[in-house]
Design a protein around this motif. Structure first.
Motif, PDB file in Angstrom:
ATOM      1  N   SER A 237       0.766  -0.481   0.016  1.00 26.42           N
ATOM      2  CA  SER A 237       0.017  -0.323   0.016  1.00 26.42           C
ATOM      3  C   SER A 237       0.643   0.932  -0.152  1.00 26.42           C
ATOM      4  CB  SER A 237      -1.026  -0.132   1.057  1.00 26.42           C
ATOM      5  OG  SER A 237      -1.647   0.853   1.513  1.00 26.42           O
ATOM      6  N   SER A 238       0.244   2.822  -0.964  1.00 29.06           N
ATOM      7  CA  SER A 238       1.387   3.360  -0.718  1.00 29.06           C
ATOM      8  C   SER A 238       1.280   4.432   0.096  1.00 29.06           C
ATOM      9  CB  SER A 238       0.289   4.609  -1.991  1.00 29.06           C
ATOM     10  OG  SER A 238      -0.251   4.386  -2.184  1.00 29.06           O
ATOM     11  N   LEU A 239      -0.260   3.711   1.103  1.00 25.25           N
ATOM     12  CA  LEU A 239      -0.267   4.763   2.243  1.00 25.25           C
ATOM     13  C   LEU A 239       0.935   4.636   3.689  1.00 25.25           C
ATOM     14  CD1 LEU A 239      -3.896   4.937   2.589  1.00 25.25           C
ATOM     15  CD2 LEU A 239      -2.426   6.837   1.718  1.00 25.25           C
ATOM     16  N   PRO A 240       0.544   5.504   4.681  1.00 24.11           N
ATOM     17  CA  PRO A 240       1.042   5.222   5.617  1.00 24.11           C
ATOM     18  C   PRO A 240       0.891   5.164   6.691  1.00 24.11           C
ATOM     19  CG  PRO A 240       1.474   7.386   5.105  1.00 24.11           C
ATOM     20  CD  PRO A 240       0.721   6.814   4.458  1.00 24.11           C
ATOM     21  N   VAL A 241       1.289   4.071   7.379  1.00 24.49           N
ATOM     22  CA  VAL A 241       1.088   3.160   8.357  1.00 24.49           C
ATOM     23  C   VAL A 241      -0.863   4.387   9.412  1.00 24.49           C
ATOM     24  CG1 VAL A 241       0.634   1.997  11.215  1.00 24.49           C
ATOM     25  CG2 VAL A 241       2.495   1.731   9.093  1.00 24.49           C
TER      26      VAL A 241
ATOM     27  N   SER B  58       1.434   8.900  -3.812  1.00 19.45           N
ATOM     28  CA  SER B  58       2.840   9.301  -4.321  1.00 19.45           C
ATOM     29  C   SER B  58       3.642   9.744  -4.125  1.00 19.45           C
ATOM     30  CB  SER B  58       2.234   9.473  -5.583  1.00 19.45           C
ATOM     31  OG  SER B  58       3.679   9.646  -6.795  1.00 19.45           O
ATOM     32  N   HIS B  59       4.994   9.479  -3.612  1.00 12.62           N
ATOM     33  CA  HIS B  59       6.585  10.440  -3.758  1.00 12.62           C
ATOM     34  C   HIS B  59       6.477  11.212  -5.017  1.00 12.62           C
ATOM     35  CE1 HIS B  59       6.883   8.006   0.088  1.00 12.62           C
ATOM     36  NE2 HIS B  59       7.234   6.761  -1.137  1.00 12.62           N
ATOM     37  N   GLY B  60       5.569  10.813  -6.130  1.00 10.23           N
ATOM     38  CA  GLY B  60       6.579  11.850  -6.958  1.00 10.23           C
ATOM     39  C   GLY B  60       6.303  11.148  -8.221  1.00 10.23           C
ATOM     40  N   TYR B  61       5.438  11.904  -9.201  1.00  7.96           N
ATOM     41  CA  TYR B  61       5.864  11.428 -10.546  1.00  7.96           C
ATOM     42  C   TYR B  61       7.436  10.645 -10.973  1.00  7.96           C
ATOM     43  CZ  TYR B  61       5.945   9.731 -15.826  1.00  7.96           C
ATOM     44  OH  TYR B  61       5.840   8.667 -16.391  1.00  7.96           O
ATOM     45  N   ARG B  62       7.424   8.776 -11.259  1.00  6.44           N
ATOM     46  CA  ARG B  62       8.253   8.206 -11.758  1.00  6.44           C
ATOM     47  C   ARG B  62       8.205   7.354 -13.079  1.00  6.44           C
ATOM     48  NH1 ARG B  62       9.591  11.661  -8.833  1.00  6.44           N
ATOM     49  NH2 ARG B  62      10.969  11.833  -6.620  1.00  6.44           N
TER      50      ARG B  62
ATOM     51  N   PRO C 262       5.651  15.058  -4.049  1.00 11.83           N
ATOM     52  CA  PRO C 262       4.797  14.018  -3.512  1.00 11.83           C
ATOM     53  C   PRO C 262       3.641  14.284  -3.278  1.00 11.83           C
ATOM     54  CG  PRO C 262       6.799  14.557  -1.627  1.00 11.83           C
ATOM     55  CD  PRO C 262       6.638  15.146  -2.767  1.00 11.83           C
ATOM     56  N   HIS C 263       1.937  14.097  -3.812  1.00 10.98           N
ATOM     57  CA  HIS C 263       0.821  13.798  -3.830  1.00 10.98           C
ATOM     58  C   HIS C 263       0.135  12.981  -3.792  1.00 10.98           C
ATOM     59  CE1 HIS C 263       2.070  12.655  -7.848  1.00 10.98           C
ATOM     60  NE2 HIS C 263       0.634  12.446  -8.026  1.00 10.98           N
ATOM     61  N   TYR C 264      -1.432  13.394  -3.392  1.00 11.42           N
ATOM     62  CA  TYR C 264      -2.231  12.423  -3.724  1.00 11.42           C
ATOM     63  C   TYR C 264      -2.935  11.959  -4.949  1.00 11.42           C
ATOM     64  CZ  TYR C 264      -2.710  11.050   1.155  1.00 11.42           C
ATOM     65  OH  TYR C 264      -2.564  10.969   2.563  1.00 11.42           O
ATOM     66  N   HIS C 265      -2.796  10.840  -5.723  1.00 19.05           N
ATOM     67  CA  HIS C 265      -3.025  10.783  -6.855  1.00 19.05           C
ATOM     68  C   HIS C 265      -4.663   9.464  -6.938  1.00 19.05           C
ATOM     69  CE1 HIS C 265      -2.276   8.547 -11.132  1.00 19.05           C
ATOM     70  NE2 HIS C 265      -3.554   9.901 -11.385  1.00 19.05           N
ATOM     71  N   ILE C 266      -5.859  10.507  -7.740  1.00 19.01           N
ATOM     72  CA  ILE C 266      -6.726   9.829  -7.940  1.00 19.01           C
ATOM     73  C   ILE C 266      -6.748   9.532  -8.861  1.00 19.01           C
ATOM     74  CG2 ILE C 266      -9.386  10.439  -7.795  1.00 19.01           C
ATOM     75  CD1 ILE C 266      -8.168  10.860  -5.338  1.00 19.01           C
TER      76      ILE C 266
ATOM     77  N   THR D 184      -1.275  17.656  -2.434  1.00 21.77           N
ATOM     78  CA  THR D 184      -2.197  18.425  -3.270  1.00 21.77           C
ATOM     79  C   THR D 184      -2.908  16.951  -3.418  1.00 21.77           C
ATOM     80  OG1 THR D 184       0.092  18.407  -4.835  1.00 21.77           O
ATOM     81  CG2 THR D 184      -1.406  20.065  -4.181  1.00 21.77           C
ATOM     82  N   CYS D 185      -3.609  17.134  -5.019  1.00 19.80           N
ATOM     83  CA  CYS D 185      -4.180  15.818  -5.018  1.00 19.80           C
ATOM     84  C   CYS D 185      -4.485  15.514  -6.600  1.00 19.80           C
ATOM     85  CB  CYS D 185      -5.888  15.901  -4.862  1.00 19.80           C
ATOM     86  SG  CYS D 185      -6.075  15.140  -3.191  1.00 19.80           S
TER      87      CYS D 185
END
Length: 263
Positions: free
Chosen positions: A8-12, A112-116, A172-176, A208-209
């Protein structure tokens, strides 16, 4: 995001917050097929319901609303995309009908930690598609994969989304990634409730999202809907196929509450 991540991309702490929400629930793997069915019905659309405009454009006139294999074809495409997102660490949340317990809506998102750019992106999709061929719709089996016109259109859309996300969300951002409501349950506020919960998580992280949507007119319906949640169009790109059919893609960003810009 890397193609070899299944965590999962979410921290605990954010997963813990998500599990404490009483109006949405994380969707378990056992319900993934039901989730794909909801997405397929929502994205396929109809003469009365818009569906996913970019998907409609990619399918082309041959697979219009009346085509008997349209829903099956959309189901195959969205399952491939859905499984790729989950494989890369996306979180799936949803809502169920009170009376029946049936899944009626869901949002797929990732922190996301950023687009890669991933060097094995195409290979990862190919592996997922190969594993789905036994239960693929007839049109997929006949073509030994997606029809070439649809494949090229989806690649064109994916390229635009990647370019716009890289440009506007390098950090870093949230990707919907997916927001879908079963057509039979639309207009009841399901999507609003789920998005607000994702936004709470993003706001608590001060991130941001980002989302990507599309439209066929100067005032696309989805842009208007997401604008209600403080998303703003930061970029747009119109693409066309060989027949001259076009669709406009929009990158939308929602700044976190209390966001004051880059330091």
């Amino acid at each position: 995001m890397g193609c070899c991540c299944s965590k999962s991309s979410l921290p605990v702490e954010q997963l813990s917050r998500l599990q404490n929400f009483d109006d949405v629930a994380e969707i378990p793997k056992a319900e993934y097929d039901k989730a794909v069915d909801v997405i397929a019905r929502a994205f396929s659309g109809s003469p009365r319901e818009e569906g996913a405009v970019d998907m409609h454009w990619a399918l082309g006139p041959k697979f219009d609303f009346e085509h008997p294999q349209r829903l099956d074809l959309v189901g195959f495409i969205v399952k491939m995309i859905f499984l790729k997102y989950v494989k890369d660490g996306a979180v799936v949340i949803g809502r169920h009908e009170d009376a029946t317990g049936d899944l009626n809506s869901l949002v797929v998102f990732a922190r996301s930690h950023g687009y890669r750019a991933s060097p094995c992106e195409a290979l990862s999709y190919a592996c997922i598609a190969a594993g789905m061929m036994n239960k693929a719709p007839q049109v997929i089996k006949e073509n030994k994969g997606l029809p070439s016109g649809i494949q090229k259109a989806l690649e064109q859309i994916g390229k635009v989304e990647a370019e716009l996300r890289k440009k506007h969300c390098s950090g870093p951002h949230y990707h919907i990634q997916i927001a879908a409501v079963d057509p039979r349950a639309q207009g009841l506020g399901h999507s609003s409730k789920m998005l607000r919960r994702v936004h709470e998580l993003a706001d608590s992280d001060k991130l941001t999202c980002f989302l990507f949507t599309a439209g066929l007119t100067d005032t696309p319906k989805k842009v208007a809907i997401y604008s209600r949640f403080r998303y703003e169009v930061v970029d747009e790109r119109t693409i066309a196929d060989m027949a001259g059919r076009s669709v406009t893609c929009y990158a939308m960003v929602r700044k976190a509450n209390g966001y004051s810009g880059p330091e």
